[in-house]
Design an enzyme around this catalytic site. Structure first.
Site, mmCIF file in Angstrom:
data_model
loop_
_atom_site.group_PDB
_atom_site.id
_atom_site.type_symbol
_atom_site.label_atom_id
_atom_site.label_comp_id
_atom_site.label_asym_id
_atom_site.label_seq_id
_atom_site.Cartn_x
_atom_site.Cartn_y
_atom_site.Cartn_z
ATOM 1 N N TRP A 186 40.498 52.435 17.996
ATOM 2 C CA TRP A 186 39.355 52.443 17.077
ATOM 3 C C TRP A 186 38.030 52.633 17.816
ATOM 4 C CZ3 TRP A 186 43.184 48.573 16.861
ATOM 5 C CH2 TRP A 186 44.106 48.733 15.820
ATOM 6 N N SER B 277 36.886 50.594 20.285
ATOM 7 C CA SER B 277 36.285 49.320 20.689
ATOM 8 C C SER B 277 36.613 49.008 22.143
ATOM 9 C CB SER B 277 36.795 48.186 19.797
ATOM 10 O OG SER B 277 36.180 46.969 20.145
ATOM 11 N N THR B 278 35.610 48.553 22.886
ATOM 12 C CA THR B 278 35.796 48.133 24.278
ATOM 13 C C THR B 278 35.871 46.608 24.343
ATOM 14 O OG1 THR B 278 33.412 47.951 24.663
ATOM 15 C CG2 THR B 278 34.437 50.113 25.050
ATOM 16 N N ASP C 25 12.799 43.762 -3.678
ATOM 17 C CA ASP C 25 13.037 42.398 -3.181
ATOM 18 C C ASP C 25 11.699 41.698 -2.975
ATOM 19 O OD1 ASP C 25 14.478 40.196 -2.364
ATOM 20 O OD2 ASP C 25 14.778 40.908 -0.310
#
Length: 462
Positions: A110, A112-113, A283
């Protein structure tokens, strides 16, 4: 010639999973491997290395590595023992694996490290350890390959000094020092790396902030987009937000409330009259209105703001949980089409709160309030009539009308507030004039008592 090591078909599934995996486990109580995977894990000692890392079995790891197992072995998902230890926050296991030659920047399927995993799970000791060994921070979603494509507003995160930093306004901003001045820094969480909707929201917020220049709107200074974590840097206003100010002061004097209302209205009018597309804040509430050194107010936090397209209305999902429903217009709650008049509704509630000294429907739970608005209920006017200058109560009632088209624009609101403000100033001059004459006369009598000759000389001269 040395042949490449064959990849195992087994998958490590215990403990915390990759920070970029769409569905990830979050505890060591995850289901055990399927029977065939468990058998493969027993047969393949390389996969067993990952399970030992998850169990923090230092001696078992040493024994496997001493037997010749590759410290950088990857399972079918491209995960390594270092990934596993980084997720779990086991700094001693991480140190051991690094000492044995573990690659710090290997990516799983994916992307990711180990460092990205450690950052996601907030394992600070592991983060420091990996960075010490040369691990590179995760690539931000807005990262560009060509240096010429880097935005002009890009800020080098190394220039931001967070020493003695504290959280401000909702906890989403922190104070930092940048090029000799104090700034407010909004840091986006690591989940932004994997959430496309949040990345899009961040892009939209930057697109808005670049367009805004007004004395009653918080000034955008720059952003960090080429590394993680991504950040937005704005001017720092030290006098806290309006919400904290009202909690401290309670009900404001009418002249102060009108002065503040004019500041808010001018900032909002600038947003609504922005060309070619109006900007809806969506907001507007006291915690998103800040005070500067001179005591003036500035509108802030455009995290869920929207550009109003040529259709003149928008219809989207309800605001996020970070939004206070206490100030949201009923058409938003009912998930109907809406326009800039939702901000006018919120403005009316804030103006009334400044006079009354308490939030709208303060005795009700936050989630109950929008139902009251939808049923055409409005916060009661409890303050004495004299606290509402002529025309102010009528303005509030028009601004929170159930029919959005009946609510005035901020341009009209400014005109009416200016008239109210002028009447207050004129009334104060009439009240102060006689008082000043009386004080001058009393001072003259006091001087005469202390120096009778002055009175005699004035009498003789006459």
């Amino acid at each position: 010639m040395e042949l490449p090591e064959p990849q195992s078909t087994a998958r490590f599934i215990l403990g915390k999973q990759s920070s970029l995996k769409p569905e990830r486990g979050c505890s060591s109580s995850s289901p055990l491997p399927a029977e065939n995977e468990e058998e493969e894990a027993i047969i393949d000692p390389r996969v067993r290395l990952m399970y030992l890392a998850n169990e923090r079995d230092i001696e078992g790891i040493k024994e496997l590595l001493d037997s010749g197992i590759n410290v950088n072995f990857e399972d079918i998902d491209g995960r390594t023992a270092l990934h596993v230890a980084a997720c779990q926050g086991f700094s001693d296991v991480v140190q051991l694996l690094l000492d044995r030659g573990a690659a710090v920047d290997t990516e799983d399927r994916w992307g990711s490290t180990p460092l990205a995993d450690a950052i996601y799970y907030k394992n600070h000791d592991v983060i420091k350890l990996l960075e010490k060994h040369g691990a590179k921070p995760p690539i931000a979603p807005m990262h560009v390959q060509n240096a010429r494509e880097v935005p002009e507003y890009e800020i080098d995160p190394r220039e931001l000094d967070f020493s003695n930093s504290v959280h401000i306004t909702k906890g989403t901003f922190r104070i930092a020092s940048w090029r000799g001045i104090q700034v407010a820094v909004k840091t986006l969480g690591e989940e932004v790396l994997t959430d496309e909707d949040k990345v899009k929201g961040f892009r939209d917020e930057l697109a808005l902030l670049q367009k805004i220049r007004h004395p009653n709107v918080v000034q955008f200074l720059g952003a960090v987009t080429q590394s993680s974590p991504m950040m937005i840097v704005t001017e720092y206003l030290p006098k806290c937000d309006l919400c904290a100010y009202l909690k401290q002061k309670g009900a404001l004097k009418p002249r102060v409330a009108v002065k503040f209302a004019l500041d808010i209205a001018r900032g909002m009018n600038y947003l609504h009259e922005h060309k070619p597309e109006a900007i809806i804040h969506r907001d507007l509430e006291p915690s998103n209105i800040l005070r500067d050194d001179s005591g003036h107010l500035k509108v802030a936090d455009f995290g869920i703001s929207k550009l109003l397209k040529v259709t003149k209305t928008v219809k989207e999902d309800r605001p996020s949980q970070d939004t206070s429903w206490r100030y949201v217009a009923p058409e938003v709650y009912r998930n109907e089409e809406y326009d800039t008049k939702v901000d006018v509704f919120s403005f009316a509630l804030i103006l009334q709160e400044m006079i009354e000294g308490c939030p709208p429907f303060s005795t009700r739970q936050d989630f109950e309030v929008p139902k009251a608005y939808a049923a055409n209920e409005r916060p009661p006017f409890r303050a004495l009539a004299k606290r509402y200058p002529h025309g102010l109560k009528e303005l509030i009632e028009e601004c929170w009308s159930a029919e959005p088209y009946k609510r005035p624009s901020f341009r009209e609101i400014i005109t009416r507030l200016d008239n109210i403000n002028n009447r207050i100033a004129q009334k104060n001059r009439w009240n102060v004039g006689p008082l000043n004459c009386l004080r001058s006369f009393e001072a003259m009598l006091k001087r005469d008592r202390l120096n009778p000759s002055s009175y005699s000389s004035r009498t003789i001269s006459r």
